[in-house]
Design an enzyme around this catalytic site. Sequence first.
Site, PDB file in Angstrom:
ATOM      1  N   LYS A  51      27.055 -18.263  42.062  1.00 20.54           N
ATOM      2  CA  LYS A  51      26.679 -16.853  41.972  1.00 20.54           C
ATOM      3  C   LYS A  51      27.598 -15.923  42.767  1.00 20.54           C
ATOM      4  CE  LYS A  51      22.726 -16.847  39.531  1.00 20.54           C
ATOM      5  NZ  LYS A  51      22.465 -15.993  38.359  1.00 20.54           N
ATOM      6  N   SER A  76      16.020 -14.969  42.318  1.00 18.90           N
ATOM      7  CA  SER A  76      15.197 -16.052  42.862  1.00 18.90           C
ATOM      8  C   SER A  76      15.844 -16.692  44.078  1.00 18.90           C
ATOM      9  CB  SER A  76      14.967 -17.122  41.787  1.00 18.90           C
ATOM     10  OG  SER A  76      16.196 -17.712  41.405  1.00 18.90           O
ATOM     11  N   GLU A 202      18.601 -27.120  30.113  1.00 17.47           N
ATOM     12  CA  GLU A 202      17.457 -26.421  30.686  1.00 17.47           C
ATOM     13  C   GLU A 202      16.376 -27.420  31.065  1.00 17.47           C
ATOM     14  OE1 GLU A 202      16.761 -22.118  28.831  1.00 17.47           O
ATOM     15  OE2 GLU A 202      16.534 -23.681  27.337  1.00 17.47           O
ATOM     16  N   GLY A 206      11.252 -24.772  31.133  1.00 12.39           N
ATOM     17  CA  GLY A 206      11.950 -23.482  31.056  1.00 12.39           C
ATOM     18  C   GLY A 206      12.912 -23.435  29.901  1.00 12.39           C
ATOM     19  N   ASP A 208      13.483 -21.453  27.344  1.00 10.37           N
ATOM     20  CA  ASP A 208      13.540 -20.187  26.611  1.00 10.37           C
ATOM     21  C   ASP A 208      14.828 -20.031  25.801  1.00 10.37           C
ATOM     22  OD1 ASP A 208      14.369 -19.995  29.489  1.00 10.37           O
ATOM     23  OD2 ASP A 208      15.187 -18.082  28.833  1.00 10.37           O
ATOM     24  N   SER A 302      25.881 -26.266  39.602  1.00  8.15           N
ATOM     25  CA  SER A 302      25.789 -24.822  39.831  1.00  8.15           C
ATOM     26  C   SER A 302      25.436 -24.427  41.256  1.00  8.15           C
ATOM     27  CB  SER A 302      24.781 -24.201  38.855  1.00  8.15           C
ATOM     28  OG  SER A 302      23.512 -24.809  38.997  1.00  8.15           O
TER      29      SER A 302
END
Length: 316
Positions: A51, A76, A202, A206, A208, A302
């Site tokens: 990030k 989050s 995923e 979760g 989606d 990640s």
Amino acid sequence: MVTLQDVREAAKRIEGVAHRTPVIRSRTLDERAGCEVFLKCENLQRIGAFKFRGAYNAIRKLSPEQLARGIAAYSSGNHAQAVALSAKELSTTAVIVMPEDTPRSKLDAVAGYGAEIITYDRYTGNREQIGSRLASERGLALIPPYEHPDVIAGQGTAALELLEEVGHLDAILVPVGGGGLIAGSAIAAKGLQPEIRVVGVEPEAGNDTFLSLAAGERVSIPVPRTIADGQAAPTPGELTFSINKELVDRIVLVSDEEIRDALRFAVDRLKLVMEPSGASGVAALLAGRLDPPPARIGVIISGGNVGAARLAELLA
């Protein structure tokens, strides 16, 4: 809206500030996965996650007037830390909206970088509305965790570095939350190697993006309850989904228990600390979700933001 050239320019912008993280190999992992695996270790990035790339790139592009007023964000955890550290690096201030159940290690890190924290209930509150209202009331520049072209371009630099270092890959495996990392990765990877397969992973709870790609449009699910808190997005971003539906080849799903198995494998055999979201790509390989596996695959780890007590709890 985001191109390979944008990713390359982001790479120049973050050079010398973000770490060029190592690519790790493991013969044991290769044997278990049935292919050559190249792990891009963003758990060793500044703030412990990819990030930082996107946050710094976006904030670095703000005007002096915007920087003087300050930054707002919602997250989050990892994007919160990335914005807080980027703001500190660029001599501005940050206020971050975070779920009240965010792991303590992430809250402490954000506070340690000097940011103001405002908490909310992730199951009843809307962080986008809270963050937008806060930015408007205080005149702050809002830097969202993935719905921003400069953030996406910055995230894509991890895949850019991976491919520059290891050369040809048959596939790249990327964790999916809101979709910014895989969107940037897909832009970089397909731009450099058009035939490469881009596969997202995923948690089952979760899913989606999995459902959205199957439906051809964005699908919303209840706020996921999964150990992979960084992948607990209830719906893909509008911008990220517009990219991912064109460039992502497939989404695979892993269970929380399979993620736990990957965390154990990472500690025991790779000597790496990963957070649950960061381990989901390894989980997919170990669980045989890519069958048959590609000959050469890159996996983006990640993040690694998990405290010792929480990691022990997850592995117990």
